[in-house]
Design a protein around this motif. Structure first.
Motif, mmCIF file in Angstrom:
data_model
loop_
_atom_site.group_PDB
_atom_site.id
_atom_site.type_symbol
_atom_site.label_atom_id
_atom_site.label_comp_id
_atom_site.label_asym_id
_atom_site.label_seq_id
_atom_site.Cartn_x
_atom_site.Cartn_y
_atom_site.Cartn_z
ATOM 1 N N ALA A 35 -14.249 67.734 30.819
ATOM 2 C CA ALA A 35 -14.598 66.901 31.975
ATOM 3 C C ALA A 35 -14.503 67.669 33.288
ATOM 4 N N VAL A 36 -15.216 67.148 34.289
ATOM 5 C CA VAL A 36 -15.192 67.710 35.640
ATOM 6 C C VAL A 36 -14.644 66.657 36.586
ATOM 7 N N LEU A 37 -13.649 67.041 37.371
ATOM 8 C CA LEU A 37 -13.052 66.181 38.386
ATOM 9 C C LEU A 37 -13.270 66.852 39.730
ATOM 10 N N ALA A 38 -13.833 66.135 40.679
ATOM 11 C CA ALA A 38 -14.052 66.681 42.023
ATOM 12 C C ALA A 38 -13.324 65.801 43.026
ATOM 13 N N LEU A 80 -20.774 53.912 33.853
ATOM 14 C CA LEU A 80 -20.539 54.328 35.227
ATOM 15 C C LEU A 80 -19.498 53.379 35.805
ATOM 16 N N THR A 81 -18.379 53.937 36.286
ATOM 17 C CA THR A 81 -17.317 53.127 36.852
ATOM 18 C C THR A 81 -17.185 53.423 38.336
ATOM 19 N N PHE A 82 -16.696 52.414 39.061
ATOM 20 C CA PHE A 82 -16.601 52.497 40.521
ATOM 21 C C PHE A 82 -15.275 51.894 40.968
ATOM 22 N N ALA A 83 -14.682 52.459 41.995
ATOM 23 C CA ALA A 83 -13.478 51.884 42.588
ATOM 24 C C ALA A 83 -13.496 52.132 44.087
ATOM 25 N N ARG A 84 -13.122 51.093 44.853
ATOM 26 C CA ARG A 84 -12.978 51.233 46.304
ATOM 27 C C ARG A 84 -11.479 51.241 46.597
ATOM 28 N N SER A 89 -12.376 54.614 51.182
ATOM 29 C CA SER A 89 -13.112 55.588 50.373
ATOM 30 C C SER A 89 -13.309 55.004 48.976
ATOM 31 N N PHE A 90 -14.158 55.635 48.209
ATOM 32 C CA PHE A 90 -14.404 55.125 46.874
ATOM 33 C C PHE A 90 -14.572 56.277 45.903
ATOM 34 N N SER A 91 -14.526 55.935 44.629
ATOM 35 C CA SER A 91 -14.730 56.937 43.587
ATOM 36 C C SER A 91 -15.779 56.416 42.615
ATOM 37 N N VAL A 92 -16.467 57.358 42.012
ATOM 38 C CA VAL A 92 -17.492 57.050 41.016
ATOM 39 C C VAL A 92 -17.247 57.976 39.833
ATOM 40 N N ALA A 106 -16.086 61.704 31.764
ATOM 41 C CA ALA A 106 -16.697 63.026 31.649
ATOM 42 C C ALA A 106 -16.853 63.654 33.031
ATOM 43 N N ILE A 107 -17.073 62.813 34.046
ATOM 44 C CA ILE A 107 -17.220 63.261 35.438
ATOM 45 C C ILE A 107 -16.455 62.279 36.314
ATOM 46 N N ASP A 108 -15.670 62.794 37.239
ATOM 47 C CA ASP A 108 -14.889 61.961 38.145
ATOM 48 C C ASP A 108 -15.053 62.513 39.552
ATOM 49 N N GLN A 109 -15.692 61.746 40.403
ATOM 50 C CA GLN A 109 -15.861 62.117 41.814
ATOM 51 C C GLN A 109 -14.917 61.235 42.621
ATOM 52 N N LEU A 110 -13.785 61.806 43.028
ATOM 53 C CA LEU A 110 -12.758 61.064 43.757
ATOM 54 C C LEU A 110 -13.007 61.071 45.260
ATOM 55 N N LYS A 111 -12.572 60.027 45.891
ATOM 56 C CA LYS A 111 -12.463 59.940 47.344
ATOM 57 C C LYS A 111 -13.733 60.293 48.096
#
Length: 118
Positions: A35-38, A80-84, A89-92, A106-111
């Protein structure tokens, strides 16, 4: 054995509980091995790099407020998951159903910061 995500939306709930418990290994277990976390300037790929990221983060921060989560979007084995977050800020995240039925990110784009209004 730790609880696993049976639906993509379970991942955010598990993340929140494990982060507040200081459970680095539990957080890493929410991700696929490659997985990739950014998070801002940091891009962590694979369990070892994600473990280092969370070890550092949990050493600096111990309180993770519960985010507002939106229903996951799914198409077959992809989600596809989403959090505010409370700060706006939010993450996808992109999740994938594993052969054993559990879901992992598999992919986490934080903040992601919201666009500034003119």
């Amino acid at each position: 054995m730790s609880e696993t995500a049976r639906e993509p939306g379970d991942l955010a709930r598990l993340f929140h509980a494990r982060a507040n418990a200081g459970d680095v290994e539990g957080l890493v277990a929410l991700y696929e091995p490659g997985a990739v976390l950014a998070a801002g300037e940091v891009v962590a790929t694979g369990h070892d790099a994600i473990r280092r990221f969370y070890t550092d983060l949990l050493a600096r921060k111990s309180d993770f407020p519960e985010p507002e989560t939106l229903p996951a979007l799914t198409n077959g084995d992809l989600g596809l998951t989403f959090a505010r977050l409370p700060n706006g800020s939010f993450s996808v995240e992109a999740a994938r159903r594993q052969p054993d039925g559990r879901w992992l990110w598999a992919i986490d784009q934080l903040k992601i910061k919201p666009a500034k209004k003119d």
